[in-house]
Write an enzyme that holds these catalytic residues in place. Structure first.
Site, short mmCIF file in Angstrom:
data_model
loop_
_atom_site.label_atom_id
_atom_site.label_comp_id
_atom_site.label_asym_id
_atom_site.label_seq_id
_atom_site.Cartn_x
_atom_site.Cartn_y
_atom_site.Cartn_z
N TYR A 53 45.48 34.49 57.42
CA TYR A 53 44.78 33.61 56.50
C TYR A 53 44.26 32.40 57.27
O TYR A 53 44.89 31.34 57.35
CB TYR A 53 45.68 33.20 55.32
CG TYR A 53 46.10 34.38 54.46
CD1 TYR A 53 45.42 35.60 54.51
CD2 TYR A 53 47.17 34.29 53.57
CE1 TYR A 53 45.80 36.68 53.74
CE2 TYR A 53 47.56 35.36 52.79
CZ TYR A 53 46.87 36.55 52.88
OH TYR A 53 47.26 37.62 52.11
N HIS A 128 51.33 44.05 57.04
CA HIS A 128 50.20 43.71 56.18
C HIS A 128 49.40 44.92 55.68
O HIS A 128 49.09 45.02 54.50
CB HIS A 128 49.27 42.75 56.94
CG HIS A 128 48.45 41.87 56.07
ND1 HIS A 128 48.09 40.59 56.44
CD2 HIS A 128 47.88 42.04 54.85
CE1 HIS A 128 47.36 40.04 55.48
NE2 HIS A 128 47.22 40.91 54.51
N SER A 208 45.85 39.76 44.59
CA SER A 208 44.62 39.50 43.80
C SER A 208 44.86 39.87 42.34
O SER A 208 44.06 40.61 41.74
CB SER A 208 43.41 40.26 44.37
OG SER A 208 43.04 39.74 45.62
N PRO A 209 45.92 39.34 41.73
CA PRO A 209 46.25 39.74 40.35
C PRO A 209 45.18 39.33 39.33
O PRO A 209 45.10 39.92 38.26
CB PRO A 209 47.58 39.02 40.07
CG PRO A 209 47.56 37.84 41.00
CD PRO A 209 46.86 38.32 42.23
N GLY A 211 41.96 39.39 40.00
CA GLY A 211 40.71 40.05 40.36
C GLY A 211 40.11 39.55 41.66
O GLY A 211 39.05 40.01 42.08
N1 LIG Z 1 48.41 42.01 51.09
C1 LIG Z 1 47.10 41.95 51.07
O1 LIG Z 1 46.41 42.77 51.67
C2 LIG Z 1 46.45 40.84 50.28
C3 LIG Z 1 45.07 40.87 50.05
C4 LIG Z 1 44.52 39.82 49.29
C5 LIG Z 1 45.33 38.82 48.79
N2 LIG Z 1 46.68 38.82 49.06
C6 LIG Z 1 47.58 37.77 48.55
O2 LIG Z 1 47.47 37.72 47.14
C7 LIG Z 1 47.16 36.39 46.75
C8 LIG Z 1 46.35 36.38 45.48
O3 LIG Z 1 45.13 37.04 45.67
P1 LIG Z 1 43.73 36.25 45.74
O4 LIG Z 1 43.97 34.86 46.08
O5 LIG Z 1 42.86 37.08 46.60
O6 LIG Z 1 43.12 36.43 44.30
P2 LIG Z 1 43.58 36.07 42.80
O7 LIG Z 1 44.95 35.55 42.79
O8 LIG Z 1 43.27 37.25 41.97
O9 LIG Z 1 42.53 34.94 42.42
C9 LIG Z 1 42.55 33.70 43.07
C10 LIG Z 1 41.63 32.75 42.33
O10 LIG Z 1 42.04 32.64 40.98
C11 LIG Z 1 41.93 31.32 40.54
N3 LIG Z 1 43.10 31.07 39.66
C12 LIG Z 1 44.39 31.13 40.01
N4 LIG Z 1 45.18 30.89 38.96
C13 LIG Z 1 44.36 30.65 37.91
C14 LIG Z 1 44.59 30.31 36.55
N5 LIG Z 1 45.83 30.22 36.05
N6 LIG Z 1 43.50 30.12 35.76
C15 LIG Z 1 42.24 30.24 36.26
N7 LIG Z 1 41.98 30.56 37.55
C16 LIG Z 1 43.02 30.75 38.37
C17 LIG Z 1 42.01 30.43 41.76
O11 LIG Z 1 41.09 29.39 41.61
P3 LIG Z 1 41.14 28.01 42.43
O12 LIG Z 1 40.87 28.42 43.86
O13 LIG Z 1 40.05 27.22 41.82
O14 LIG Z 1 42.50 27.43 42.31
C18 LIG Z 1 41.73 31.36 42.93
O15 LIG Z 1 40.55 31.08 43.62
C19 LIG Z 1 46.44 35.81 47.96
O16 LIG Z 1 46.38 34.42 47.92
C20 LIG Z 1 47.26 36.38 49.06
O17 LIG Z 1 48.46 35.61 49.20
C21 LIG Z 1 47.23 39.82 49.79
#
Ligand SMILES: NC(=O)c1ccc[n+]([C@@H]2O[C@H](COP(=O)([O-])OP(=O)(O)OC[C@H]3O[C@@H](n4cnc5c(N)ncnc54)[C@H](OP(=O)(O)O)[C@@H]3O)[C@@H](O)[C@H]2O)c1
Length: 286
Positions: A53, A128, A208-209, A211
């Site tokens: 990251y 990962h 990415s819960p 989306g």
């Molecule tokens: N293992 C893997 O291959 C892999 C791949 C991708 C991600 N991940 C992990 O999974 C985590 C989550 O995935 P992600 O960050 O890609 O996507 P996500 O959690 O689906 O979406 C993140 C976005 O949602 C917004 N958000 C969060 N909480 C909210 C709420 N309660 N109400 C409205 N909007 C909200 C945030 O906005 P703001 O930025 O404005 O706060 C953020 O930009 C990552 O941070 C990472 O740690 C792992």
């Protein structure tokens, strides 16, 4: 904050995903730190990060360093916090993501993460993403060696299918404590892995819960059932999504990403939301 279990450790039932604070579009460090501190204020004790990251090739581990610094500057007890990091994915600095699952590389990556997190042992180290160029058994064997040497305390895998979960469990036994796969209203095809984790008592961390960073804002309109249930219960579609996941199994611990204090506070509040079985069944419809 309600707690759930990762291996022998209790953590908040919703974690904070660190990726949006360190990749393209990331905020100033002061806002990222405020976001991590807001998570701690809300009772979040699980922080998901990865050495990959970051943006530039010269800043590997940006998010690990950020989290370590924010924990150190919090000014209150953080001994209950579990920082889960990952190795095996790389960002060469041109915006792409590459893989290296060789045991040698994983060892070096883990040692660098140890230094950045400034700990004697990494609480949860996750492989990962499978590297097609390396037998999966070899990559998981590297985790076993790191466990045996005390460099990591628990092991997890990510982006793993059913066979890979079973292979990892054969090699690691009960030291395999988590599976982190993509899972959201938009991406439901890892439901079989979630169900296997439920049977095996292994934590399942949906990534990415909401989306994903680019699509999270449109959740309520793209997935109308989530918007409709949100209106019924007086919450947001994001909170309903997290509550829906929590209702699926006690092994589920979503890790929504945030780059603002407001969003992680709102996500943490979702633990108090109780959906009826009828609402859950409606959300289960693709
Ligand atoms: N293992 C893997 O291959 C892999 C791949 C991708 C991600 N991940 C992990 O999974 C985590 C989550 O995935 P992600 O960050 O890609 O996507 P996500 O959690 O689906 O979406 C993140 C976005 O949602 C917004 N958000 C969060 N909480 C909210 C709420 N309660 N109400 C409205 N909007 C909200 C945030 O906005 P703001 O930025 O404005 O706060 C953020 O930009 C990552 O941070 C990472 O740690 C792992």
């Amino acid at each position: 904050m309600y707690l759930r279990q990762i291996g022998d450790t209790k953590v908040s039932s919703i974690g904070l995903g660190g990726m949006p604070m360190s990749i393209e579009g990331r905020p100033e460090e002061s806002r990222a730190t405020a976001t991590i501190h807001a998570a701690l204020d809300s009772g979040v004790t699980l922080f998901d990060t990865a050495d990959a990251y970051h943006i530039g090739a010269d800043e590997v581990g940006h998010n690990e360093t950020l989290i370590a610094r924010a924990l150190a500057s919090y000014g209150a007890d953080t001994s209950q916090v579990l920082v889960a990091t990952k190795g095996g994915h790389l960002r060469p600095g041109d915006g792409t993501w590459t893989l290296n699952g060789t045991p040698d590389y994983l060892r070096r990556a883990c040692e660098a993460s140890l230094r950045r997190l400034n700990v004697d042992a990494i609480e949860l180290y996750q492989f990962h993403r499978p590297d097609p160029a390396v037998p999966y058994e070899d990559s998981i064997g590297a985790l076993r060696d790191l466990l045996d040497e005390g460099k990591i305390r628990m092991a997890g895998i990510s982006n793993a299918d059913i066979d890979q979960i079973r292979t990892a469990q054969q090699i690691l036994g009960d030291r395999l404590v988590s599976v982190q796969n993509q899972f959201s209203p938009a991406f439901r095809s890892s439901e079989p892995e979630l169900q296997l984790c439920d049977q095996l008592g292994i934590a399942f961390l949906p990534w990415s819960p909401l989306g994903g960073i680019k699509n999270a804002a449109d959740l309520a309109t793209t997935y109308r059932a989530f918007g409709d249930v949100a209106d019924e219960v007086g919450a947001t579609a994001h909170q309903v999504t997290l509550a829906w996941m929590l209702a699926k199994s006690p092994v589920v611990i979503p890790i929504p990403g945030s780059s603002r204090p407001e969003t992680i506070r709102a996500s943490a509040e979702a633990v108090d939301l109780r959906l009826t079985p009828v609402q859950v069944a409606r959300l289960d419809q693709p």
